[in-house]
Each structure stands twice: as structure tokens, then as C-alpha cells.
Design a protein around this motif. Structure first.
Motif, short mmCIF file in Angstrom:
data_model
loop_
_atom_site.label_atom_id
_atom_site.label_comp_id
_atom_site.label_asym_id
_atom_site.label_seq_id
_atom_site.Cartn_x
_atom_site.Cartn_y
_atom_site.Cartn_z
N LEU A 64 0.83 -1.21 0.00
CA LEU A 64 0.00 0.00 0.00
C LEU A 64 0.87 1.25 0.00
O LEU A 64 0.59 2.22 -0.73
CB LEU A 64 -0.94 0.02 1.21
N ARG A 65 1.92 1.26 0.81
CA ARG A 65 2.83 2.41 0.87
C ARG A 65 3.47 2.66 -0.50
O ARG A 65 3.58 3.79 -0.96
CB ARG A 65 3.91 2.15 1.93
N LEU A 68 0.89 4.09 -2.81
CA LEU A 68 0.68 5.51 -2.48
C LEU A 68 1.81 6.36 -3.05
O LEU A 68 1.56 7.40 -3.69
CB LEU A 68 0.63 5.71 -0.96
N ASP A 69 3.04 5.93 -2.83
CA ASP A 69 4.20 6.68 -3.30
C ASP A 69 4.24 6.81 -4.82
O ASP A 69 4.70 7.83 -5.34
CB ASP A 69 5.50 6.03 -2.81
N HIS A 74 -4.76 6.38 -3.54
CA HIS A 74 -4.69 7.53 -2.65
C HIS A 74 -5.41 7.21 -1.35
O HIS A 74 -6.24 6.30 -1.29
CB HIS A 74 -5.26 8.80 -3.31
N ARG A 75 -5.04 7.93 -0.32
CA ARG A 75 -5.62 7.74 1.01
C ARG A 75 -6.94 8.48 1.09
O ARG A 75 -7.07 9.61 0.63
CB ARG A 75 -4.66 8.26 2.08
N TYR A 85 -8.21 3.25 1.34
CA TYR A 85 -7.43 3.48 0.13
C TYR A 85 -8.32 3.25 -1.08
O TYR A 85 -9.15 2.34 -1.09
CB TYR A 85 -6.22 2.53 0.09
N CYS A 88 -6.50 5.44 -7.85
CA CYS A 88 -6.46 6.74 -8.53
C CYS A 88 -7.13 6.56 -9.89
O CYS A 88 -6.72 5.71 -10.66
CB CYS A 88 -5.03 7.24 -8.70
N HIS A 97 0.44 14.07 -7.06
CA HIS A 97 -0.51 13.12 -6.48
C HIS A 97 -1.50 13.89 -5.62
O HIS A 97 -1.45 13.85 -4.41
CB HIS A 97 0.28 12.09 -5.66
N GLU A 133 -2.48 18.58 1.56
CA GLU A 133 -3.56 17.63 1.33
C GLU A 133 -4.88 18.28 1.73
O GLU A 133 -4.94 19.04 2.69
CB GLU A 133 -3.32 16.37 2.18
#
Length: 147
Positions: A64-65, A68-69, A74-75, A85, A88, A97, A133
Motif C-alpha cells: 500500500l505504501r 501511495l508513493d 490515494h488515502r 485506500y 487513482c 498526487h 492535502e
């Protein structure tokens, strides 16, 4: 920049991993397939239960990390306090992002959905503040539960 996930012909999990310069592993493909088949945001617990006991909790967190990176997911924050999560749905990358769309949480089914077509208005912050964010959560009843 990576191809969008909403192109005319949707990418497969393997194609998405390749577009984002990620190694093709069974864990990544299965996790990405899970997101591609879901129409709502997933909590870590949802992911664990759907993938089953063959998937290690720490490996799921790391994947997941990485997603995301790389701008693949996306969170999504909701009122429960635990992150969810979501895939996108437009072109995102490591350096770009941002998701300025609204999220909707249904009181009846508990699902949180990205409303990509509903944009969060631009907010002018006072001098010295830098936005990293923005989250906007609307709560109510989704169309499926309204029936």
C-alpha cells in the motif's frame, strides 16, 4: 507521466505496475486487482479479509505504501479515523498526487466512495500556510441503499 487508469481501454494490473516502474509480483497484482474490482475505498482490514491468510499483514502495508508513493492509490479519510485506500482514477504520479475530489460515506452500508466529478473548491490559505492535502467527506445515503 504514467498512463491514466481511465483510458479508453482499462489497463490490467500487470500493465499498471509496468507503467509505474514496479516489479511484477503476485502480491502486487492481487492487491491491485482487488482495487480495480472495487467501486469504493478499502480499509486495511477489508483488504486482509478479501486477500485471505496467504497474504502477510506487513507485506500488505508495504505494498500500500508503495502504491501511495507511486500514485496508484490515494488515502481516503473518513469519520472512523482509520485510513482507507482507493484507486487513482486519473493520472497521478509520485510528484503530482493530488486528489481534490469529494468522498462520500454512506451511513447505511458504511462504504466510502470517491466522487471524482465533484471537485473541492480552491481555498485561499493565509500567508505562511502551504497546502499538502485537502479532504472533504460528505455523509448520507448512497444510491444503492436509497432504493
Amino acid at each position: 507521466m504514467p498512463a491514466t487508469l481511465n483510458d479508453v481501454s482499462p489497463m490490467t494490473a500487470a500493465q499498471t505496475l509496468k507503467e509505474h516502474d514496479l516489479r511484477h509480483t503476485t502480491n502486487r497484482v492481487e492487491l491491485l486487482d482487488l482495487f480495480m474490482q472495487s467501486d469504493h475505498a478499502l480499509a486495511h482490514g477489508d483488504i486482509e479479509s478479501r486477500l485471505g491468510p496467504d497474504h502477510d499483514r506487513v507485506t500488505i502495508y508495504r505494498t500500500l505504501r508503495t502504491f501511495l508513493d507511486k500514485g496508484i492509490v490515494h488515502r481516503v479519510l473518513d469519520d472512523a479515523g482509520d485510513p482507507k485506500y482507493a484507486l487513482c482514477r486519473h493520472s497521478c504520479g509520485k510528484d503530482d498526487h493530488h486528489h481534490d475530489h469529494v468522498h462520500f460515506k454512506c451511513h447505511q452500508c458504511g462504504q466510502t466512495t470517491c466522487l471524482d466529478e465533484v471537485r473541492i473548491p480552491t481555498i485561499a490559505l493565509p500567508n505562511g500556510y502551504q497546502r499538502q492535502e485537502t479532504n472533504l467527506l460528505i455523509q448520507g445515503v448512497c444510491p444503492d441503499c436509497e432504493k
